[in-house]
Design a protein around this motif. Sequence first.
Motif, PDB file in Angstrom:
ATOM      1  N   MET A  41       0.829  -0.939   0.013  1.00  0.00           N
ATOM      2  CA  MET A  41       0.067  -0.491   0.237  1.00  0.00           C
ATOM      3  C   MET A  41       1.233   1.603   0.037  1.00  0.00           C
ATOM      4  SD  MET A  41      -2.951  -1.113   2.605  1.00  0.00           S
ATOM      5  CE  MET A  41      -3.745   0.189   2.674  1.00  0.00           C
ATOM      6  N   PRO A  42       0.983   2.016  -0.826  1.00  0.00           N
ATOM      7  CA  PRO A  42       1.620   3.775  -0.919  1.00  0.00           C
ATOM      8  C   PRO A  42       1.643   3.875   0.365  1.00  0.00           C
ATOM      9  CG  PRO A  42      -0.433   3.645  -2.189  1.00  0.00           C
ATOM     10  CD  PRO A  42      -0.427   1.960  -2.129  1.00  0.00           C
ATOM     11  N   GLY A  43       2.336   4.728   0.393  1.00  0.00           N
ATOM     12  CA  GLY A  43       2.342   5.988   1.022  1.00  0.00           C
ATOM     13  C   GLY A  43       1.891   5.691   3.127  1.00  0.00           C
ATOM     14  N   TRP A  44       1.014   6.285   3.507  1.00  0.00           N
ATOM     15  CA  TRP A  44       0.744   6.689   4.651  1.00  0.00           C
ATOM     16  C   TRP A  44      -0.693   5.187   4.757  1.00  0.00           C
ATOM     17  CZ3 TRP A  44      -5.147   6.974   4.432  1.00  0.00           C
ATOM     18  CH2 TRP A  44      -5.917   7.442   3.328  1.00  0.00           C
ATOM     19  N   LYS A  45      -1.162   5.048   3.147  1.00  0.00           N
ATOM     20  CA  LYS A  45      -2.337   3.890   3.525  1.00  0.00           C
ATOM     21  C   LYS A  45      -1.127   2.624   4.013  1.00  0.00           C
ATOM     22  CE  LYS A  45      -3.824   6.129  -0.726  1.00  0.00           C
ATOM     23  NZ  LYS A  45      -4.094   5.803  -1.848  1.00  0.00           N
ATOM     24  N   SER A  46      -0.182   2.184   3.799  1.00  0.00           N
ATOM     25  CA  SER A  46       0.644   1.370   4.491  1.00  0.00           C
ATOM     26  C   SER A  46       0.271   1.272   6.052  1.00  0.00           C
ATOM     27  CB  SER A  46       1.948   1.041   4.050  1.00  0.00           C
ATOM     28  OG  SER A  46       2.457  -0.025   4.346  1.00  0.00           O
ATOM     29  N   ASP A  47       0.645   2.639   6.668  1.00  0.00           N
ATOM     30  CA  ASP A  47       0.511   2.545   8.232  1.00  0.00           C
ATOM     31  C   ASP A  47      -1.246   1.984   8.605  1.00  0.00           C
ATOM     32  OD1 ASP A  47       3.254   2.959   8.966  1.00  0.00           O
ATOM     33  OD2 ASP A  47       3.142   4.927   8.713  1.00  0.00           O
ATOM     34  N   ALA A  89      -7.276   6.856  -4.629  1.00  0.00           N
ATOM     35  CA  ALA A  89      -5.576   7.364  -4.996  1.00  0.00           C
ATOM     36  C   ALA A  89      -6.278   8.529  -3.484  1.00  0.00           C
ATOM     37  CB  ALA A  89      -6.010   8.872  -5.981  1.00  0.00           C
ATOM     38  N   LYS A  90      -6.969   8.838  -2.555  1.00  0.00           N
ATOM     39  CA  LYS A  90      -6.812  10.078  -1.685  1.00  0.00           C
ATOM     40  C   LYS A  90      -7.262   9.863  -0.123  1.00  0.00           C
ATOM     41  CE  LYS A  90      -7.100  13.634  -4.499  1.00  0.00           C
ATOM     42  NZ  LYS A  90      -6.649  15.330  -4.214  1.00  0.00           N
ATOM     43  N   ASP A 123      -5.534  12.622   6.668  1.00  0.00           N
ATOM     44  CA  ASP A 123      -5.875  13.041   8.081  1.00  0.00           C
ATOM     45  C   ASP A 123      -7.098  12.956   9.153  1.00  0.00           C
ATOM     46  OD1 ASP A 123      -3.180  14.506   7.131  1.00  0.00           O
ATOM     47  OD2 ASP A 123      -4.377  15.889   5.646  1.00  0.00           O
ATOM     48  N   ALA A 124      -7.382  11.786   9.016  1.00  0.00           N
ATOM     49  CA  ALA A 124      -8.696  11.600   9.488  1.00  0.00           C
ATOM     50  C   ALA A 124      -7.875  10.909  10.797  1.00  0.00           C
ATOM     51  CB  ALA A 124      -9.579  10.680   8.909  1.00  0.00           C
TER      52      ALA A 124
END
Length: 146
Positions: A41-47, A89-90, A123-124
């Motif tokens: 999962m890219p970027g922040w999505k992996s965390d 995407a977002k 940012d949620a």
Amino acid sequence: MADDPQKQPRADDQPRLLSGGNPQIAKGYGEAPVQAYISAMPGWKSDLGRRLDALITETVPDVRKAVKWNSPLYGADDNGWFLSFHCFAKYVKVAFFRGASLDPVPPGTSKQEQVRYLDIREDAILDETQFRAWVQQASVLPSEKM
């Protein structure tokens, strides 16, 4: 086929990201394909994926896992699945397959009568108490065969 760049393995051995950044992971059952999906999962999505997986596993300790249609699936019995998530995407979209029966009902509607969604943006703040309650409720409802 060898000349087709879509068919050749990537040099960095990373899964290809599909439209919206969703990882392309081969269909598989168990922990390994789900963890491969989450790692890709890219970027922040992996965390976020790691956190969702941990919350689901803590709430339903014997949860079954699989990856189908480039999304991890979670099931409480041998007959089907109660939850999945998918990268866009977002945001990351969590699907509760019998979400219309949850209390309270998750906010995102679907064309499918019983399905409800929870969209989580970067940012949620995830309400983990509510998420766990939905997971617990969903895990005891009739599962969805896929």
